[in-house]
Design a protein around this motif. Structure first.
Motif, PDB file in Angstrom:
ATOM      1  N   GLY A  93       0.925  -1.167   0.159  1.00 18.07           N
ATOM      2  CA  GLY A  93      -0.089   0.031  -0.010  1.00 18.07           C
ATOM      3  C   GLY A  93       0.850   1.240   0.106  1.00 18.07           C
ATOM      4  O   GLY A  93       0.578   1.980  -0.706  1.00 18.07           O
ATOM      5  N   VAL A  94       1.786   1.123   0.685  1.00 16.93           N
ATOM      6  CA  VAL A  94       2.820   2.454   0.850  1.00 16.93           C
ATOM      7  C   VAL A  94       3.495   2.466  -0.483  1.00 16.93           C
ATOM      8  O   VAL A  94       3.535   3.733  -1.224  1.00 16.93           O
ATOM      9  N   ALA A  95       3.876   1.466  -1.060  1.00 16.67           N
ATOM     10  CA  ALA A  95       4.730   1.552  -2.546  1.00 16.67           C
ATOM     11  C   ALA A  95       3.632   1.931  -3.430  1.00 16.67           C
ATOM     12  O   ALA A  95       4.174   2.476  -4.352  1.00 16.67           O
ATOM     13  N   MET A  96       2.241   1.867  -3.388  1.00 16.02           N
ATOM     14  CA  MET A  96       1.530   2.061  -4.461  1.00 16.02           C
ATOM     15  C   MET A  96       1.102   3.695  -4.232  1.00 16.02           C
ATOM     16  O   MET A  96       0.312   4.476  -4.613  1.00 16.02           O
ATOM     17  N   GLY A  97       1.727   4.348  -3.080  1.00 10.49           N
ATOM     18  CA  GLY A  97       1.445   5.758  -2.790  1.00 10.49           C
ATOM     19  C   GLY A  97       0.597   6.232  -1.741  1.00 10.49           C
ATOM     20  O   GLY A  97       0.387   7.368  -1.529  1.00 10.49           O
ATOM     21  N   TYR A  98       0.139   5.383  -1.028  1.00 10.94           N
ATOM     22  CA  TYR A  98      -0.612   5.349   0.325  1.00 10.94           C
ATOM     23  C   TYR A  98       0.252   5.937   1.277  1.00 10.94           C
ATOM     24  O   TYR A  98       0.617   4.988   1.951  1.00 10.94           O
ATOM     25  N   ILE A  99       0.556   7.405   1.408  1.00 12.18           N
ATOM     26  CA  ILE A  99       1.532   7.662   2.231  1.00 12.18           C
ATOM     27  C   ILE A  99       1.259   8.573   3.248  1.00 12.18           C
ATOM     28  O   ILE A  99       2.204   8.804   4.134  1.00 12.18           O
ATOM     29  N   ASP A 100       0.083   9.194   3.096  1.00 13.38           N
ATOM     30  CA  ASP A 100      -0.165  10.323   4.047  1.00 13.38           C
ATOM     31  C   ASP A 100      -0.602   9.868   5.242  1.00 13.38           C
ATOM     32  O   ASP A 100      -0.788  10.581   6.387  1.00 13.38           O
ATOM     33  N   ARG A 101      -0.886   8.474   5.478  1.00 12.93           N
ATOM     34  CA  ARG A 101      -1.378   8.041   6.872  1.00 12.93           C
ATOM     35  C   ARG A 101      -1.107   6.538   6.951  1.00 12.93           C
ATOM     36  O   ARG A 101      -0.652   5.775   5.899  1.00 12.93           O
ATOM     37  N   PRO A 102      -1.032   5.784   7.984  1.00 18.51           N
ATOM     38  CA  PRO A 102      -0.683   4.626   8.071  1.00 18.51           C
ATOM     39  C   PRO A 102      -1.521   3.543   7.144  1.00 18.51           C
ATOM     40  O   PRO A 102      -2.833   3.896   7.099  1.00 18.51           O
TER      41      PRO A 102
END
Length: 189
Positions: free
Chosen positions: A57-66
């Motif tokens: 999820g982080v690698a997909m760009g979901y980075i503004d929250r856990p």
């Protein structure tokens, strides 16, 4: 605890469970290779999957929250039982669980750009002796096809359960208490 996270899962059960906490969230699915590695123990496997989903999820760009990743596996005799491939696989699996105690391992993981933290919750589940007629009827219901271990405790499969020791919510797919505690720890660092 009012906060916002991402749920890296398409599971309607996890969405429903997470809705019971005071956590705002957005849901999305990740595409991950869920193959168990050779000689990988069930506990290592389920934890690796939860961590992989959160990190994906982080690698997909979901980075503004856990990002929350989770995975569940049913285990008997130290062997992981995943979703049944077909009716024959389902019948073999449920016959193994019939009259026995097995473990349900659910791993949760929170990730961001800097780190990932995870936890595994293990619950013992005991089944009654299940007749072939009951198995046939259960298969025909359509419920077992997308469930780890071939059953859903929250649905028709719950009638096979005589005892659980541990977290009911972990068996459904998301341990609520542990999820909230891990998120609190994750945010405090």
């Amino acid at each position: 605890m009012q906060t916002a996270i991402y749920l890296a899962s398409a599971s309607p059960r996890r969405k429903e469970l997470l809705s019971q906490l005071d956590i705002e969230f957005s849901q999305f699915s990740v595409d991950a290779d869920e193959s168990q590695l050779s000689k990988e123990s069930p506990i290592k496997y389920v934890e690796r999957m939860a961590r992989l989903k959160a990190q994906s999820g982080v690698a997909m760009g979901y980075i503004d929250r856990p990002v929350l990743g989770s995975d569940t596996v049913v285990v008997i005799d130290n062997q992981s039982l995943v979703k049944p491939r077909d009716k024959t696989d389902f019948m073999t699996t449920l016959r193994r669980l019939s009259g026995q105690t097995h473990q349900v391992m659910t791993a949760i993981a929170f990730a961001n750009n800097e780190r990932v933290e995870s936890k595994v919750v293990i619950t013992d589940v005991t089944f009654k002796k299940i007749s072939d007629e009951e198995l046939e009827s259960y298969w025909q219901s359509g419920e077992p096809q997308d469930k780890a271990g071939g059953y859903g405790i929250q649905g028709l499969g719950g009638r096979f359960v005589t005892h659980i020791s541990g977290s009911y919510f972990a068996v459904v797919g998301l341990p609520l208490y542990e999820c909230e505690e891990l998120l609190r720890e994750f945010l405090s660092r």
